[in-house]
Write a protein that holds these residues in place. Structure first.
Motif, mmCIF file in Angstrom:
data_model
loop_
_atom_site.group_PDB
_atom_site.id
_atom_site.type_symbol
_atom_site.label_atom_id
_atom_site.label_comp_id
_atom_site.label_asym_id
_atom_site.label_seq_id
_atom_site.Cartn_x
_atom_site.Cartn_y
_atom_site.Cartn_z
ATOM 1 N N SER A 1 0.822 -1.204 0.000
ATOM 2 C CA SER A 1 0.000 0.000 0.000
ATOM 3 C C SER A 1 0.858 1.258 0.000
ATOM 4 O O SER A 1 0.571 2.224 -0.727
ATOM 5 N N LEU A 2 1.916 1.249 0.804
ATOM 6 C CA LEU A 2 2.815 2.402 0.849
ATOM 7 C C LEU A 2 3.518 2.592 -0.491
ATOM 8 O O LEU A 2 3.682 3.735 -0.963
ATOM 9 N N TYR A 3 3.902 1.508 -1.137
ATOM 10 C CA TYR A 3 4.565 1.590 -2.442
ATOM 11 C C TYR A 3 3.612 2.112 -3.508
ATOM 12 O O TYR A 3 3.993 2.927 -4.359
ATOM 13 N N PHE A 4 2.350 1.677 -3.456
ATOM 14 C CA PHE A 4 1.356 2.146 -4.415
ATOM 15 C C PHE A 4 1.188 3.664 -4.348
ATOM 16 O O PHE A 4 0.981 4.326 -5.362
ATOM 17 N N HIS A 5 1.276 4.217 -3.132
ATOM 18 C CA HIS A 5 1.035 5.642 -2.937
ATOM 19 C C HIS A 5 2.308 6.483 -3.021
ATOM 20 O O HIS A 5 2.270 7.683 -2.741
ATOM 21 N N SER A 6 3.432 5.864 -3.383
ATOM 22 C CA SER A 6 4.676 6.633 -3.449
ATOM 23 C C SER A 6 5.358 6.485 -4.820
ATOM 24 O O SER A 6 5.203 7.350 -5.683
ATOM 25 N N ASP A 7 6.057 5.401 -5.040
ATOM 26 C CA ASP A 7 6.927 5.268 -6.217
ATOM 27 C C ASP A 7 6.384 4.360 -7.309
ATOM 28 O O ASP A 7 7.005 4.235 -8.368
ATOM 29 N N PHE A 8 5.253 3.715 -7.063
ATOM 30 C CA PHE A 8 4.773 2.706 -8.005
ATOM 31 C C PHE A 8 4.488 3.296 -9.380
ATOM 32 O O PHE A 8 4.887 2.724 -10.412
ATOM 33 N N GLY A 9 3.795 4.437 -9.438
ATOM 34 C CA GLY A 9 3.426 5.030 -10.715
ATOM 35 C C GLY A 9 4.628 5.346 -11.585
ATOM 36 O O GLY A 9 4.663 5.013 -12.775
ATOM 37 N N GLY A 10 5.647 6.001 -10.986
ATOM 38 C CA GLY A 10 6.845 6.338 -11.743
ATOM 39 C C GLY A 10 7.617 5.117 -12.193
ATOM 40 O O GLY A 10 8.140 5.075 -13.323
ATOM 41 N N ASP A 11 7.690 4.087 -11.328
ATOM 42 C CA ASP A 11 8.422 2.870 -11.695
ATOM 43 C C ASP A 11 7.747 2.139 -12.855
ATOM 44 O O ASP A 11 8.421 1.622 -13.757
ATOM 45 N N VAL A 12 6.422 2.085 -12.823
ATOM 46 C CA VAL A 12 5.696 1.418 -13.921
ATOM 47 C C VAL A 12 5.858 2.214 -15.214
ATOM 48 O O VAL A 12 6.027 1.637 -16.295
ATOM 49 N N LEU A 13 5.821 3.549 -15.116
ATOM 50 C CA LEU A 13 6.009 4.388 -16.303
ATOM 51 C C LEU A 13 7.364 4.129 -16.954
ATOM 52 O O LEU A 13 7.476 4.099 -18.191
ATOM 53 N N SER A 14 8.384 3.905 -16.131
ATOM 54 C CA SER A 14 9.726 3.661 -16.674
ATOM 55 C C SER A 14 9.857 2.296 -17.339
ATOM 56 O O SER A 14 10.861 2.022 -17.999
ATOM 57 N N LEU A 15 8.851 1.433 -17.176
ATOM 58 C CA LEU A 15 8.922 0.084 -17.754
ATOM 59 C C LEU A 15 8.174 -0.041 -19.081
ATOM 60 O O LEU A 15 8.118 -1.136 -19.647
ATOM 61 N N ILE A 16 7.589 1.050 -19.566
ATOM 62 C CA ILE A 16 6.891 0.982 -20.853
ATOM 63 C C ILE A 16 7.901 0.608 -21.947
ATOM 64 O O ILE A 16 8.881 1.328 -22.164
#
Length: 490
Positions: free
Chosen positions: A362-377
């Motif tokens: 939950s903490l990861y979802f609300h912090s760095d998850f979005g940016g990390d997934v964006l970098s994996l496109i």
């Protein structure tokens, strides 16, 4: 014999933007402005670097370094080392590393008594013997109290252990456990260990904190001293004889709950619940495998921070299969990192260790998850499969640059592990200097690549043509571009 080397500018020549190229002139001017801004930023950050050298921070770090060295020397389990680190982190965040006993000594005696009376008076007025004593005796008891912070799952006392302290639970909850470690009650805002303390008996059960707790306590030694000091020995013996039924009733209440737990299916249910709550396969922050993994991520982040701009500017003639394979492997490693942070990696947050996957996920979802997934496109991967082999391949990899925001976290984590596992001691000030160095190095590399890209454009006059570097290899061009970026933006 003169062994001095010639200056670098004598080797590389005078490199500057071509006077007929407006694009190069504008870019060079922009770099001068950015270089001035970086210099200003470095000067401003010196204040933060110096502030890290304050005495309080240095003493706390010295203490934690000694503890880390002891943990490594004794080869303590990773779980125990994590709890120790969490304790000191929490102590620093809440009280700047000062323990509760020392903290209370900073207050004048009269103010300390009034403050503690205001905080624990509801509990003190219900406490055996003390509730019926004079205000002076209660004040002396308050002056002997200690204040401590506890993290979740810290042990206060164990079943059968001689009772040495009386605990006033000011904030938080405490789980009471039977001999098998099964919880039968959660207590809050109460006095713990009253019957065994005043009856001079061992504890009937064990107690562990359910969450972060603030607890006031005083020891048996201090209690006996106060009784002797106030000449209350005879009075206490008479009071104990007269009111022993109250203590017995309290003991029987605890014993009854333990018996009920043993004689029903509840114990099996509680054991099953507790076993189910224990995370399986979770990697703690202090694990060696975690250190190796984050070191790999740090090296990869540094690598693609240099590789991607180089691919855009210098490899316009074609991206070979080996480079494509290296890029793909790095992307796969970052994919694995996202999975690990969702499922496997426990984290430390504000001094508290989060080991449950649902918590750190939950903490990861609300912090760095979005940016990390964006970098994996996989834009570059898809482009390469469809025949993109020139500088456009590097442009498609720019999305991976989002990962660079994690560079500071990777570097801090690696430095902490190096401090804990080796004899090297990297201070916060040294860490800040390292961060500034990498920022300047990254910017110089990026500016060098942009400057080369501008010079390599199909125009009549560029700096590469004027410098007669069009026929040079990529290594020579990069050296001259980096030299310009370093000495223009400095």
């Amino acid at each position: 014999m003169n062994l001095r080397l010639p200056p670098l500018n004598n080797l590389l020549g005078d490199i500057t933007a071509h006077e007929d190229s407006i694009v190069e002139i504008l870019f060079a001017t922009m770099i001068l402005v950015i270089g001035t801004a970086i210099y200003t930023l470095v000067i401003a950050l010196l204040e933060d670097i110096v502030s890290q050298l304050d005495v309080t921070s240095s003493l706390h770090k010295m203490r934690t370094d000694k503890v880390d060295s002891y943990c490594e020397l004794e080869s303590l389990p990773d779980g125990l080392k994590v709890k120790i680190d969490a304790h000191y982190d929490n102590l620093w965040n809440k009280q700047l590393g000062v323990n509760g006993k020392t903290l209370l000594t900073f207050f004048p005696t009269s103010f300390k008594t009034e403050m503690l009376l205001d905080m624990v008076s509801p509990l003190l007025h219900k406490t055996f013997f003390i509730k019926d004593c004079t205000a002076d005796f209660a004040a002396q008891i308050l002056n002997c109290m200690k204040y401590e912070l506890f993290l979740p799952d810290d042990t206060l006392f164990c079943e059968g252990e001689r009772c040495q302290s009386l605990h006033f639970l000011y904030k938080g909850g405490v789980n009471l456990l039977n001999a098998k470690g099964v919880k039968f009650k959660t207590a809050s805002n109460c006095v713990l260990g009253e019957a065994p303390f005043f009856g001079f008996e061992p504890h009937l059960c064990s107690a562990k904190t359910a969450d972060a707790c603030e607890i006031f306590s005083f020891s048996m030694e201090d209690f006996i001293f106060c009784i002797h000091e106030n000449d209350l020995i005879k009075q206490y013996v008479e009071y104990l004889e007269k009111n022993k039924g109250h203590l017995q009733k309290s003991k029987e209440s605890v014993a009854k709950m333990i018996r009920n737990l043993k004689s029903s299916k509840m114990e099996k249910m509680m054991v099953t619940e507790q076993q189910a709550s224990v995370p399986k396969g979770v990697v703690l922050p202090e694990a060696v495998s975690r250190f190796i993994w984050e070191l790999l991520l740090l090296l990869q982040t540094i690598s693609f921070t240099f590789i991607i701009p180089f691919e855009i500017s210098f490899l316009s003639n074609g991206i070979g299969v080996p480079i494509f394979i290296v890029d793909t492997v790095m992307d796969i490693v970052f994919m694995m990192d996202v999975y690990a942070r969702l499922k496997k990696f426990a984290i430390m947050k504000d001094g508290y260790l989060l080991t449950e996957p649902v918590e750190f996920r939950s903490l990861y979802f609300h912090s760095d998850f979005g940016g990390d997934v964006l970098s994996l496109i996989p834009l570059s991967f898809t482009g390469y499969l469809f025949g993109v082999r020139d500088g456009r391949y590097g442009l498609l990899r720019i999305v991976q640059f989002v990962r660079i925001r994690q560079f500071g976290n990777y570097l801090s984590s690696v430095v902490e592990n190096v401090n804990a596992r080796t004899k090297f001691n990297i201070s916060n000030a040294q860490l800040r200097i390292m961060q500034i160095f990498f920022v300047v190095l990254f910017l110089c590399h990026w500016f060098a690549c942009i400057f080369h890209l501008l010079g390599n454009m199909p125009e009549k006059e560029t700096w590469l043509i004027t410098d007669e570097s069009m026929s040079a290899n990529n290594g020579g061009r990069y050296l001259r571009s980096f030299y310009w970026a370093l000495y223009t933006g400095k």
